[in-house]
Design a protein around this motif. Structure first.
Motif, PDB file in Angstrom:
ATOM      1  N   LEU A  73       0.834  -1.189   0.000  1.00 41.82           N
ATOM      2  CA  LEU A  73       0.000   0.000   0.000  1.00 41.82           C
ATOM      3  C   LEU A  73       0.876   1.249   0.000  1.00 41.82           C
ATOM      4  CD1 LEU A  73      -2.857  -0.892   2.513  1.00 41.82           C
ATOM      5  CD2 LEU A  73      -2.856  -1.035   0.020  1.00 41.82           C
ATOM      6  N   THR A  74       0.622   2.117  -0.929  1.00 40.85           N
ATOM      7  CA  THR A  74       1.345   3.382  -1.018  1.00 40.85           C
ATOM      8  C   THR A  74       0.398   4.513  -0.645  1.00 40.85           C
ATOM      9  OG1 THR A  74       0.739   3.703  -3.342  1.00 40.85           O
ATOM     10  CG2 THR A  74       2.741   2.436  -2.895  1.00 40.85           C
ATOM     11  N   ILE A  75       0.955   5.705  -0.507  1.00 39.91           N
ATOM     12  CA  ILE A  75       0.124   6.880  -0.216  1.00 39.91           C
ATOM     13  C   ILE A  75      -0.929   7.056  -1.309  1.00 39.91           C
ATOM     14  CG2 ILE A  75       0.124   9.373   0.065  1.00 39.91           C
ATOM     15  CD1 ILE A  75       1.293   7.882   2.426  1.00 39.91           C
ATOM     16  N   ARG A  76      -0.540   6.784  -2.541  1.00 37.31           N
ATOM     17  CA  ARG A  76      -1.458   6.942  -3.665  1.00 37.31           C
ATOM     18  C   ARG A  76      -2.621   5.962  -3.548  1.00 37.31           C
ATOM     19  NH1 ARG A  76      -1.664   4.526  -8.800  1.00 37.31           N
ATOM     20  NH2 ARG A  76      -2.685   5.806 -10.393  1.00 37.31           N
ATOM     21  N   VAL A  77      -2.314   4.702  -3.231  1.00 39.29           N
ATOM     22  CA  VAL A  77      -3.369   3.696  -3.109  1.00 39.29           C
ATOM     23  C   VAL A  77      -4.292   4.018  -1.936  1.00 39.29           C
ATOM     24  CG1 VAL A  77      -3.846   1.268  -2.599  1.00 39.29           C
ATOM     25  CG2 VAL A  77      -2.024   1.876  -4.204  1.00 39.29           C
ATOM     26  N   ILE A  78      -3.708   4.411  -0.811  1.00 37.85           N
ATOM     27  CA  ILE A  78      -4.508   4.770   0.363  1.00 37.85           C
ATOM     28  C   ILE A  78      -5.428   5.948   0.043  1.00 37.85           C
ATOM     29  CG2 ILE A  78      -4.403   5.683   2.710  1.00 37.85           C
ATOM     30  CD1 ILE A  78      -1.801   4.099   3.072  1.00 37.85           C
ATOM     31  N   SER A  79      -4.895   6.921  -0.685  1.00 37.40           N
ATOM     32  CA  SER A  79      -5.707   8.071  -1.072  1.00 37.40           C
ATOM     33  C   SER A  79      -6.863   7.650  -1.978  1.00 37.40           C
ATOM     34  CB  SER A  79      -4.840   9.109  -1.800  1.00 37.40           C
ATOM     35  OG  SER A  79      -3.791   9.573  -0.975  1.00 37.40           O
ATOM     36  N   GLN A  80      -6.595   6.715  -2.882  1.00 36.32           N
ATOM     37  CA  GLN A  80      -7.645   6.226  -3.765  1.00 36.32           C
ATOM     38  C   GLN A  80      -8.706   5.440  -2.998  1.00 36.32           C
ATOM     39  OE1 GLN A  80      -4.990   4.204  -6.576  1.00 36.32           O
ATOM     40  NE2 GLN A  80      -5.589   5.655  -8.171  1.00 36.32           N
ATOM     41  N   GLY A  84     -20.267   5.877 -11.033  1.00 30.76           N
ATOM     42  CA  GLY A  84     -19.385   5.625 -12.167  1.00 30.76           C
ATOM     43  C   GLY A  84     -17.911   5.786 -11.857  1.00 30.76           C
ATOM     44  N   VAL A  85     -17.499   6.993 -11.462  1.00 27.76           N
ATOM     45  CA  VAL A  85     -16.098   7.255 -11.170  1.00 27.76           C
ATOM     46  C   VAL A  85     -15.659   6.487  -9.917  1.00 27.76           C
ATOM     47  CG1 VAL A  85     -14.405   9.028 -10.589  1.00 27.76           C
ATOM     48  CG2 VAL A  85     -16.177   9.510 -12.283  1.00 27.76           C
ATOM     49  N   GLY A  86     -16.565   6.388  -8.919  1.00 27.50           N
ATOM     50  CA  GLY A  86     -16.237   5.650  -7.702  1.00 27.50           C
ATOM     51  C   GLY A  86     -15.905   4.203  -7.988  1.00 27.50           C
ATOM     52  N   TYR A  87     -16.723   3.540  -8.838  1.00 21.77           N
ATOM     53  CA  TYR A  87     -16.451   2.153  -9.214  1.00 21.77           C
ATOM     54  C   TYR A  87     -15.135   2.043  -9.974  1.00 21.77           C
ATOM     55  CZ  TYR A  87     -21.395   1.314  -8.128  1.00 21.77           C
ATOM     56  OH  TYR A  87     -22.603   1.224  -7.509  1.00 21.77           O
ATOM     57  N   ALA A  88     -14.879   2.998 -10.871  1.00 23.85           N
ATOM     58  CA  ALA A  88     -13.646   2.959 -11.672  1.00 23.85           C
ATOM     59  C   ALA A  88     -12.412   3.027 -10.772  1.00 23.85           C
ATOM     60  CB  ALA A  88     -13.642   4.115 -12.672  1.00 23.85           C
ATOM     61  N   ILE A  89     -12.448   3.917  -9.779  1.00 25.79           N
ATOM     62  CA  ILE A  89     -11.324   4.042  -8.855  1.00 25.79           C
ATOM     63  C   ILE A  89     -11.165   2.761  -8.030  1.00 25.79           C
ATOM     64  CG2 ILE A  89     -10.445   5.275  -6.833  1.00 25.79           C
ATOM     65  CD1 ILE A  89     -11.849   7.781  -7.900  1.00 25.79           C
ATOM     66  N   TRP A  90     -12.277   2.246  -7.527  1.00 30.35           N
ATOM     67  CA  TRP A  90     -12.244   1.069  -6.660  1.00 30.35           C
ATOM     68  C   TRP A  90     -11.674  -0.139  -7.399  1.00 30.35           C
ATOM     69  CZ3 TRP A  90     -11.683  -0.521  -2.098  1.00 30.35           C
ATOM     70  CH2 TRP A  90     -12.137  -1.755  -1.641  1.00 30.35           C
ATOM     71  N   TYR A  91     -12.148  -0.370  -8.614  1.00 27.13           N
ATOM     72  CA  TYR A  91     -11.674  -1.521  -9.364  1.00 27.13           C
ATOM     73  C   TYR A  91     -10.209  -1.386  -9.754  1.00 27.13           C
ATOM     74  CZ  TYR A  91     -16.535  -2.990  -9.703  1.00 27.13           C
ATOM     75  OH  TYR A  91     -17.807  -3.382  -9.404  1.00 27.13           O
ATOM     76  N   SER A  92      -9.728  -0.140  -9.891  1.00 23.88           N
ATOM     77  CA  SER A  92      -8.333   0.056 -10.272  1.00 23.88           C
ATOM     78  C   SER A  92      -7.374  -0.288  -9.132  1.00 23.88           C
ATOM     79  CB  SER A  92      -8.105   1.507 -10.720  1.00 23.88           C
ATOM     80  OG  SER A  92      -8.164   2.402  -9.619  1.00 23.88           O
ATOM     81  N   ILE A  93      -7.859  -0.226  -7.877  1.00 23.09           N
ATOM     82  CA  ILE A  93      -6.971  -0.486  -6.745  1.00 23.09           C
ATOM     83  C   ILE A  93      -7.197  -1.866  -6.124  1.00 23.09           C
ATOM     84  CG2 ILE A  93      -6.695   1.936  -6.159  1.00 23.09           C
ATOM     85  CD1 ILE A  93      -8.803   1.661  -4.049  1.00 23.09           C
ATOM     86  N   LEU A  94      -8.222  -2.588  -6.561  1.00 19.65           N
ATOM     87  CA  LEU A  94      -8.463  -3.918  -6.004  1.00 19.65           C
ATOM     88  C   LEU A  94      -7.255  -4.859  -6.126  1.00 19.65           C
ATOM     89  CD1 LEU A  94     -12.175  -4.841  -6.837  1.00 19.65           C
ATOM     90  CD2 LEU A  94     -11.132  -4.468  -4.603  1.00 19.65           C
ATOM     91  N   PRO A  95      -6.477  -4.815  -7.233  1.00 22.84           N
ATOM     92  CA  PRO A  95      -5.291  -5.690  -7.309  1.00 22.84           C
ATOM     93  C   PRO A  95      -4.276  -5.428  -6.203  1.00 22.84           C
ATOM     94  CG  PRO A  95      -5.872  -4.881  -9.485  1.00 22.84           C
ATOM     95  CD  PRO A  95      -6.702  -4.100  -8.514  1.00 22.84           C
ATOM     96  N   SER A  96      -4.347  -4.246  -5.565  1.00 25.31           N
ATOM     97  CA  SER A  96      -3.402  -3.913  -4.503  1.00 25.31           C
ATOM     98  C   SER A  96      -3.859  -4.405  -3.134  1.00 25.31           C
ATOM     99  CB  SER A  96      -3.194  -2.390  -4.439  1.00 25.31           C
ATOM    100  OG  SER A  96      -2.706  -1.897  -5.668  1.00 25.31           O
TER     101      SER A  96
END
Length: 283
Positions: A8-15, A217-229
């Motif tokens: 987990l990075t600051i970027r991922v936590i922020s997302q 829409g945007v919320g799902y896009a962000i969430w799915y982008s960080i799920l691999p982390s």
């Protein structure tokens, strides 16, 4: 091929914070639209579904450079039932109570489905289920601050529908494309709510578009982008923050009151679910 879990990075936590805030915002936007504008729940649902379909389709198009034909009809039906029941429930529910009922019902649906399919729970998980059930009883027990039973039942239905939607999407290789496809399939059928539509104003339209296009829409896009982390258990656990964010924001933004029963119910329900998730991870 499974994704390797990344640190987990600051970027991922922020997302993560941004995504959970977006999910909580759905409750706030719906509640504001239904109580502070002339917009009815049917109109809100229709606009939200159309905005979500358009936004997610655009995101997929920009990513893939071509339109996709994904999703499923069962998924679309679950999505539409969730969205409609969600909106009609919030006519008489506070944002915090609604979010807690919704989230608890989603997790309960998924856990009970696992039990039905033969999953075995450890003692700590049964304790968590019992605590969550007791919290639900405290929340809906008759009293001065008890939620409207009809609205509470609708929100439970919304949670069951979203839980079913989540179960249907577990095997999707690309959840974002599947969600876009489900929105596209469900959006036209949301027009069946037109006979129940009474009125809408410009503010209500803005809130519904924000709910469908941004929070969903945007919320799902962000969430799915960080799920691999994230591992499965942390991914489920972090969603425990959604009702807390919604309740806290509703106090400052909507002027809602924090009742003793809501505090106790939140601790019992969210704590119980956390025990179930934690026990599953250890097993």
């Amino acid at each position: 091929m499974a994704h390797a879990t990344q640190p987990l990075t600051i970027r991922v936590i922020s997302q993560i914070v941004l995504a959970m805030s977006a999910f909580a915002a759905n409750s706030l936007l719906c509640r504001v639209a239904l109580t502070q504008t002339a917009t009815d729940p049917a109109s809100f649902t229709i606009i939200r579904m159309l905005a979500g379909a358009g936004t997610l389709s655009l995101i997929v198009l920009l990513r893939e450079r071509k339109p996709g034909n994904n999703g499923s009809w069962p998924g679309a039906l679950s999505l539409l039932v969730y969205a409609a029941a969600f909106s009609f429930a919030y006519v008489k529910l506070s944002a915090g109570t609604g979010a807690l009922l919704l989230f608890g019902s989603v997790q309960a649906t998924m856990v009970l489905t696992g039990l039905y399919q033969g999953e075995h729970l450890r003692i700590i998980q049964w304790v968590g289920l019992l605590a969550a059930f007791c919290g639900l009883v405290v929340l809906v027990a008759p009293g001065i601050h008890a939620p409207d039973p009809y609205s509470a039942a609708l929100m439970v239905i919304a949670g069951m529908a979203w839980g079913s939607y989540s179960l249907l999407g577990r095997k999707q290789s690309d959840p974002l494309k599947a969600t876009a496809g489900n929105f596209l399939k469900a959006a036209p059928f949301s027009l069946l709510l037109l006979p129940f539509a009474d009125s809408v104003d410009s503010q209500g339209i803005i809130f519904a578009v924000l709910s469908g296009g941004v929070s969903s829409g945007v919320g799902y896009a962000i969430w799915y982008s960080i799920l691999p982390s994230l591992k499965a258990a942390p991914a489920a656990s972090v969603q425990l923050t959604v009702p807390i964010i919604a309740s806290t924001a509703a106090i400052f933004i909507l002027g809602e009151h924090l009742t003793f029963s809501l505090v106790i119910a939140s601790i019992a329900i969210l704590g119980g679910i956390a025990l179930v998730i934690s026990g599953r991870n250890r097993h």
